[in-house]
Write a protein that holds these residues in place. Structure first.
Motif, mmCIF file in Angstrom:
data_model
loop_
_atom_site.group_PDB
_atom_site.id
_atom_site.type_symbol
_atom_site.label_atom_id
_atom_site.label_comp_id
_atom_site.label_asym_id
_atom_site.label_seq_id
_atom_site.Cartn_x
_atom_site.Cartn_y
_atom_site.Cartn_z
ATOM 1 N N HIS A 1 -30.631 -36.230 -59.586
ATOM 2 C CA HIS A 1 -31.478 -36.458 -60.768
ATOM 3 C C HIS A 1 -31.572 -35.226 -61.652
ATOM 4 C CE1 HIS A 1 -33.693 -39.568 -58.083
ATOM 5 N NE2 HIS A 1 -32.488 -39.960 -58.442
ATOM 6 N N SER A 2 -31.038 -34.119 -61.174
ATOM 7 C CA SER A 2 -31.109 -32.898 -61.966
ATOM 8 C C SER A 2 -30.142 -32.979 -63.146
ATOM 9 C CB SER A 2 -30.740 -31.703 -61.078
ATOM 10 O OG SER A 2 -30.389 -30.614 -61.881
ATOM 11 N N ASN A 3 -30.534 -32.336 -64.245
ATOM 12 C CA ASN A 3 -29.626 -32.226 -65.401
ATOM 13 C C ASN A 3 -28.450 -31.332 -65.070
ATOM 14 O OD1 ASN A 3 -30.696 -33.690 -67.429
ATOM 15 N ND2 ASN A 3 -31.888 -32.013 -68.327
ATOM 16 N N TYR A 4 -28.601 -30.568 -63.991
ATOM 17 C CA TYR A 4 -27.621 -29.518 -63.706
ATOM 18 C C TYR A 4 -26.851 -29.761 -62.415
ATOM 19 C CZ TYR A 4 -30.436 -27.403 -67.324
ATOM 20 O OH TYR A 4 -31.105 -27.177 -68.494
ATOM 21 N N THR A 5 -26.803 -31.017 -61.975
ATOM 22 C CA THR A 5 -26.089 -31.340 -60.730
ATOM 23 C C THR A 5 -24.677 -30.772 -60.787
ATOM 24 O OG1 THR A 5 -27.297 -33.394 -60.723
ATOM 25 C CG2 THR A 5 -25.460 -33.250 -59.209
ATOM 26 N N ASP A 6 -24.086 -30.869 -61.969
ATOM 27 C CA ASP A 6 -22.723 -30.397 -62.168
ATOM 28 C C ASP A 6 -22.577 -28.923 -61.748
ATOM 29 O OD1 ASP A 6 -20.135 -30.933 -63.099
ATOM 30 O OD2 ASP A 6 -20.542 -29.750 -64.910
ATOM 31 N N PHE A 7 -23.613 -28.117 -62.030
ATOM 32 C CA PHE A 7 -23.545 -26.680 -61.736
ATOM 33 C C PHE A 7 -23.493 -26.398 -60.238
ATOM 34 C CE2 PHE A 7 -25.740 -24.919 -65.820
ATOM 35 C CZ PHE A 7 -24.736 -25.481 -66.575
ATOM 36 N N MET A 8 -23.939 -27.381 -59.436
ATOM 37 C CA MET A 8 -23.940 -27.126 -57.988
ATOM 38 C C MET A 8 -22.539 -27.288 -57.406
ATOM 39 S SD MET A 8 -27.652 -28.467 -56.821
ATOM 40 C CE MET A 8 -28.468 -29.178 -58.223
ATOM 41 N N GLY A 9 -21.596 -27.661 -58.275
ATOM 42 C CA GLY A 9 -20.185 -27.595 -57.910
ATOM 43 C C GLY A 9 -19.693 -28.754 -57.074
ATOM 44 N N ASN A 10 -18.466 -28.585 -56.587
ATOM 45 C CA ASN A 10 -17.908 -29.560 -55.667
ATOM 46 C C ASN A 10 -17.905 -28.918 -54.285
ATOM 47 O OD1 ASN A 10 -16.042 -27.612 -56.085
ATOM 48 N ND2 ASN A 10 -14.375 -28.949 -56.687
ATOM 49 N N GLN A 11 -17.346 -29.621 -53.307
ATOM 50 C CA GLN A 11 -17.334 -29.026 -51.974
ATOM 51 C C GLN A 11 -16.437 -27.786 -51.985
ATOM 52 O OE1 GLN A 11 -17.505 -31.802 -48.813
ATOM 53 N NE2 GLN A 11 -16.286 -30.512 -47.469
ATOM 54 N N GLN A 12 -16.971 -26.675 -51.548
ATOM 55 C CA GLN A 12 -16.224 -25.413 -51.635
ATOM 56 C C GLN A 12 -16.199 -24.744 -50.276
ATOM 57 O OE1 GLN A 12 -15.076 -23.404 -54.356
ATOM 58 N NE2 GLN A 12 -15.351 -25.035 -55.862
ATOM 59 N N GLU A 13 -15.015 -24.347 -49.876
ATOM 60 C CA GLU A 13 -14.928 -23.561 -48.650
ATOM 61 C C GLU A 13 -14.925 -22.095 -49.062
ATOM 62 O OE1 GLU A 13 -11.563 -23.461 -45.706
ATOM 63 O OE2 GLU A 13 -12.635 -25.278 -45.075
ATOM 64 N N CYS A 14 -15.615 -21.275 -48.318
ATOM 65 C CA CYS A 14 -15.510 -19.853 -48.641
ATOM 66 C C CYS A 14 -15.247 -19.057 -47.375
ATOM 67 C CB CYS A 14 -16.748 -19.354 -49.392
ATOM 68 S SG CYS A 14 -18.179 -19.023 -48.369
ATOM 69 N N VAL A 15 -14.561 -17.946 -47.548
ATOM 70 C CA VAL A 15 -14.274 -17.075 -46.416
ATOM 71 C C VAL A 15 -15.027 -15.773 -46.660
ATOM 72 C CG1 VAL A 15 -12.441 -15.951 -45.084
ATOM 73 C CG2 VAL A 15 -11.975 -18.110 -46.274
ATOM 74 N N THR A 16 -15.858 -15.401 -45.736
ATOM 75 C CA THR A 16 -16.656 -14.178 -45.916
ATOM 76 C C THR A 16 -15.750 -12.956 -45.724
ATOM 77 O OG1 THR A 16 -17.210 -13.945 -43.605
ATOM 78 C CG2 THR A 16 -18.661 -15.356 -44.927
ATOM 79 N N PRO A 17 -16.229 -11.769 -46.142
ATOM 80 C CA PRO A 17 -15.394 -10.570 -45.939
ATOM 81 C C PRO A 17 -15.039 -10.351 -44.465
ATOM 82 C CG PRO A 17 -17.228 -10.082 -47.400
ATOM 83 C CD PRO A 17 -17.463 -11.453 -46.871
#
Ligand SMILES: Nc1ncnc2c1ncn2[C@@H]1O[C@H](COP(=O)(O)OP(=O)(O)OP(=O)(O)O)[C@@H](O)[C@H]1O
Ligand SMILES: [Mg+2]
Length: 457
Positions: free
Chosen positions: A196-212
């Motif tokens: 319901h947020s106007n900014y749902t788009d900003f929360m992105g898609n599913q993202q994998e990240c690798v930490t340092p």
């Protein structure tokens, strides 16, 4: 000879634009004699606003690296592309466009910010992991994808804590939680209502990240929440510019009033130069900002950092790899004598004058004695926003230099995200004058919002 041009990749197709970013960059580019090209997704709704200020608009089938790369290679036949840019400060449902732009620039050897640095800034979990790795002061934190993880990680971090989306923006679904019951309620509200947020788009898609450290984490929009130790102290922002790898901490804003709503935290009143940080604290803040930016590796960018001044020194809240919102643009202009849009383009096209210009701007801002304030009004209730009564009260005040009101006739959810019904940029005598202007605004200027219950009946 091919004409010099810049390309802006525009993904903001919301009915009410979420930010004004392409337009002022294009205005600055035109003054610099550059043609302004826009790339957008085929089939998007609001094309009129793109054609309004673009010399030409090009549509791509998907916002992917391949599709944008193909477009750029086609454009290179006709134009001398001097820079490619986008609003790099958030993720999107189509992925991380800031990173895609950075990768294309890398391939065709145009100056750009590092793609890894943009991801690190936008993913607040990765940002904290990176600071930790570099020994830069930060806080306990954890990325959680379900209630069990939340419960156990919250016990390790300790209450009170902050729960927020890792790819968050516009203060969506941020809450200070004092115990497990509050955290659970916030998580349930987030998972149930995040669309319901106007900014749902900003929360992105599913993202994998690798930490340092090489650990893999997945961030799932609407499910993943970042828990952070609660940082106590006066909050501020530091606005920086980075020419190649040289970091210039240009100016500091102090937040005089912040309010915590059910599921969001809002900034109501800011002042610059700051009034609570001593000269030596301001020095510490600048050095800390430089350490943070070096740790995440951000280059060729304008950056908006938020922090709180704790008893141990400043602690970062977030690093945005883009110009700050509200009136940070006006702060650059009035305190540092800089047009930030022109500055960003000059950084990207590697204008030789930029280092000199930034050194002068930092000096000017450091010597500034005139205070300026950002004053914001938010809605108190959910409902349909119909306009503002008595707005001329603000517009008639000589100390209010700029006053912008929100687009009428739209639905507003007051508790989960920020909506600037009115934002003002004012010349003030000091903090108490700023507070007076803010309370006079609340007393004299009224938003007209038809509450949700009246809409239904
Ligand atoms: N760890 C924390 N401790 C204390 N307060 C916090 C913490 N994290 C966030 N906040 C509060 O919540 C506000 C919004 O958080 P943050 O900047 O991370 O979210 P955002 O969605 O990117 O916000 P915006 O885009 O509005 O700047 C902060 O300005 C701060 O007041
Ligand atoms: Mg923020």
């Amino acid at each position: 000879m091919k004409p010099n041009a810049i390309l802006f990749v525009d993904i903001d197709d919301a009915e009410i634009t979420r930010y004004t970013y392409r337009e002022p960059h294009f205005a600055a580019a035109k003054e610099m004699g550059l043609l302004c090209l826009t790339a957008a997704l085929q089939g998007r709704q609001h094309t009129e606003r793109l054609s309004a200020d673009s010399d030409k608009v090009f549509y791509v089938e998907s916002m992917t690296l391949d599709a944008l790369r193909d477009l750029v290679h086609t454009l290179l036949h006709t134009y001398n592309l001097r820079a490619i840019l986008c609003h790099a400060g958030h993720a999107s449902a189509s992925g991380q466009v800031g990173c895609i732009v950075a990768e294309i620039c890398q391939e065709i050897e145009l100056p750009h910010a590092s793609s890894r640095a943009i991801t690190t800034c936008n993913n607040k979990f990765l940002m904290r992991q990176t600071l930790q790795q570099h020994g830069v002061r930060s806080i306990r934190h954890a990325l959680c994808n379900n209630e069990e993880e939340l419960c156990s990680q919250a016990n390790l971090i300790g209450y009170p804590l902050i729960a927020k989306p890792p790819f968050g923006a516009c203060s969506v679904f941020i809450k200070r939680c004092n115990n497990w019951a509050e955290l659970l309620a916030h998580y349930q509200a987030f998972t149930a209502h995040y669309t319901h947020s106007n900014y749902t788009d900003f929360m992105g898609n599913q993202q994998e990240c690798v930490t340092p450290k090489g650990e893999k984490y997945v961030s799932i929009p609407g499910k993943s929440v970042l828990l952070e130790e609660y940082i106590d102290g006066i909050e501020g922002t530091i606005e920086c510019a980075i020419n190649q790898h040289t970091i210039y901490p240009v100016l500091i804003n102090e937040k005089l009033i912040l309010t915590e709503k059910s599921n969001t935290v809002l900034e109501n009143l800011l002042i610059t130069p700051p009034v609570s940080f001593s000269p030596s604290e301001q020095e510490q803040i600048k050095n800390y900002a430089i350490a943070c930016l070096n740790a995440v590796g951000l280059n060729n960018a304008i950056a908006h950092l938020e922090f709180r001044m704790t008893s141990e020194g400043p602690v970062i809240i977030e690093i945005n790899p883009r110009l700050g919102g509200l009136f940070v643009n006006s702060a650059f202009r009035d305190l540092a004598g800089l047009n930030p849009y022109q500055l960003y383009l000059s950084i990207l096209i590697q204008d030789q004058e930029v280092d000199f210009q930034l050194t002068q701007a930092c000096k000017q801002a450091e010597q500034a004695t005139q205070h300026y304030s950002m004053i914001v009004m938010y809605p108190d209730t959910n409902g349909h926003f119909k306009g503002i009564e008595n707005l001329h009260y603000l517009k008639n005040q000589p100390c209010i230099l700029e006053c912008v009101s929100y687009t009428n006739d739209c639905y507003i959810n007051a508790e989960i995200e920020e909506h600037y019904l009115i934002k003002c940029w004012a010349k003030v005598e000091g903090a108490s004058h700023a507070h007076t202007l803010h309370s006079n605004m609340l007393e004299n200027v009224k938003p007209i919002i038809i509450p949700e219950s009246d809409l239904i009946s």
